[in-house]
Design an enzyme around this catalytic site. Sequence first.
Site, short mmCIF file in Angstrom:
data_model
loop_
_atom_site.label_atom_id
_atom_site.label_comp_id
_atom_site.label_asym_id
_atom_site.label_seq_id
_atom_site.Cartn_x
_atom_site.Cartn_y
_atom_site.Cartn_z
N SER A 159 0.84 -1.21 0.00
CA SER A 159 0.00 0.00 0.00
C SER A 159 0.87 1.25 0.00
O SER A 159 0.60 2.22 -0.73
CB SER A 159 -0.87 0.03 1.26
OG SER A 159 -1.81 -0.99 1.21
N ARG A 171 -13.96 -6.85 -10.76
CA ARG A 171 -14.18 -6.12 -9.51
C ARG A 171 -15.00 -4.85 -9.71
O ARG A 171 -15.05 -4.29 -10.80
CB ARG A 171 -12.82 -5.82 -8.84
CG ARG A 171 -12.15 -7.12 -8.43
CD ARG A 171 -10.78 -6.92 -7.85
NE ARG A 171 -10.80 -6.29 -6.53
CZ ARG A 171 -9.71 -6.04 -5.83
NH1 ARG A 171 -8.52 -6.35 -6.31
NH2 ARG A 171 -9.79 -5.47 -4.65
N ASP A 229 -7.20 -7.91 4.80
CA ASP A 229 -6.43 -8.82 3.94
C ASP A 229 -5.90 -10.03 4.71
O ASP A 229 -5.27 -10.92 4.11
CB ASP A 229 -5.25 -8.07 3.29
CG ASP A 229 -5.74 -7.06 2.26
OD1 ASP A 229 -6.86 -7.22 1.73
OD2 ASP A 229 -5.01 -6.09 2.01
N LYS A 232 -12.45 -8.82 -3.27
CA LYS A 232 -10.98 -8.74 -3.41
C LYS A 232 -10.51 -9.45 -4.68
O LYS A 232 -11.32 -9.73 -5.56
CB LYS A 232 -10.32 -9.32 -2.16
CG LYS A 232 -10.69 -8.58 -0.88
CD LYS A 232 -10.18 -7.16 -0.89
CE LYS A 232 -10.67 -6.37 0.31
NZ LYS A 232 -10.42 -4.94 0.19
C1 S3P Z 1 -5.69 -1.25 0.08
C2 S3P Z 1 -6.91 -1.23 0.67
C3 S3P Z 1 -7.73 -2.42 0.92
C4 S3P Z 1 -6.92 -3.71 0.80
C5 S3P Z 1 -6.01 -3.70 -0.38
C6 S3P Z 1 -5.05 -2.52 -0.32
C7 S3P Z 1 -4.97 0.01 -0.13
O1 S3P Z 1 -8.78 -2.45 -0.02
O2 S3P Z 1 -7.76 -4.83 0.77
O3 S3P Z 1 -5.26 -4.91 -0.44
O4 S3P Z 1 -3.74 0.01 -0.37
O5 S3P Z 1 -5.62 1.06 -0.07
P1 S3P Z 1 -10.13 -1.59 0.23
O6 S3P Z 1 -9.74 -0.22 0.43
O7 S3P Z 1 -10.95 -1.72 -1.00
O8 S3P Z 1 -10.78 -2.26 1.41
#
Ligand code: S3P
Length: 441
Positions: A25, A125, A321, A348
């Site tokens: 992230s 998605r 996650d 996801k």
């Molecule tokens: C992420 C946010 C999450 C997570 C993804 C990474 C991010 O998704 O599941 O693996 O980096 O902002 P969501 O924001 O859709 O829940």
Amino acid sequence: MANHISIRHKLNNFNKKIKVSADKSISIRAVLLASQAVGISKISNLLESEDVLNSLKTIRKLGINYTKHRNVYNIHGFGLNGFNIKKNTVLNAGNSGTLARLILGLLVKSKSQVKLIGDKSLSKRDFYRVIKPLRLFGVNIDSKNNNLPIKILGTDFLRPISYKENIGSAQVKTCIILSALNTPGITQIYSKSSRNHTELMLKSLGYPIKIEKKSGYEKIFIQGLRQFNCFEYKVPGDISSASFFIVLTLLSKNSEMIIENVNINRSRIGIIYILNKMGAKIILKNKKKYNGEEISDIHIKSIKNLRAINCPSRLNSSAIDEFLIIFLVAAKAKGISKFRDLGEMNKKESKRLDLAVKFLKLIGVKVERFKNNLNIHGNPDLLLSNSYEMKNFLKDHRIFFLCCITALTLGGNWKINDKDSINTSFPEFLKILKKLGAKLN
Ligand code: S3P
């Protein structure tokens, strides 16, 4: 070369210090924010996984150059909306929902239409969650059924919005924050709490962003059209990658592990609260602050007496996650663990809630599902001795990791498909397992 691995032996009796791959992230956000900064940003220890390499390719297609020298990526930004967009540009986000949703936020002022595509999993998605706020900003978006491919054309007449983000999705929140950077006036987001790396990075850059915390929600105010300078950033380890090694150690016999230099931002460590509540003794040592983030070493030991949890759904976003691997711990804990409101897991890289039920049944665990709630009947004596193969999981990296950790802790004769899925988030995964002594074929 075969794209599967076989595991036939459990892994016990290890005592090791490891480092996991860098945070995905934060890596994607660092690349995208560097593309909007003025000057050359220097990012070290960037995660070199497919999702992040696709982020780098994406900004290069939009006219932002970068070079790599030793462990440092130098990204040459031209300030806000400093992209140079050619006609008929097609961007491929590959498997990455984060890249796809975030880059749309940086295209709100594009003068030419851009087409965004992705792989088979990403194309299934939901994008309505970002299309809706982007249209409120005044952006033109064209998409069939709110899926990829999406065509986006920016506007010079952006207007700030006031938006309620109810899913608890950091991707949606960040898409709006990035759109707000190019929009005059103050954009407001009333957002269900979720990971806050973008807000912390912008704050550390001196960007005018204000956050008011409410219980379970945040009110965020972003002033648009303020340039910010290039920056240096060293990306810490990823708790989502670490979580597989945390559970490996917990469920193995006579083992200990230290995972060094992991980001332990409160919005990410739901798994540590959950596992400690189940009886684990995970300790965070050597804590330091870095650009608003918190980083530490994680100490874990094997544990015998794990107990079931009634998991509060307020922890869902901070462990979103990690639930797949948490379910494995629940399968070995004494009692019935309960998890609620996990519908987002089905949004996801694969339908993870559906696949979790299929997986638990495959390994003989009793599981009851009521809509998006699961009851997992744990059995501390659970051990596997049959042959197992998980199929049709859309190359979801986290399902691959889950199968490997299950094989190494519970036994059985496993064939695990789609080995190359590790490149999405954690290319070092199998190398680290081998260093711990795992026998993989
Ligand atoms: C992420 C946010 C999450 C997570 C993804 C990474 C991010 O998704 O599941 O693996 O980096 O902002 P969501 O924001 O859709 O829940």
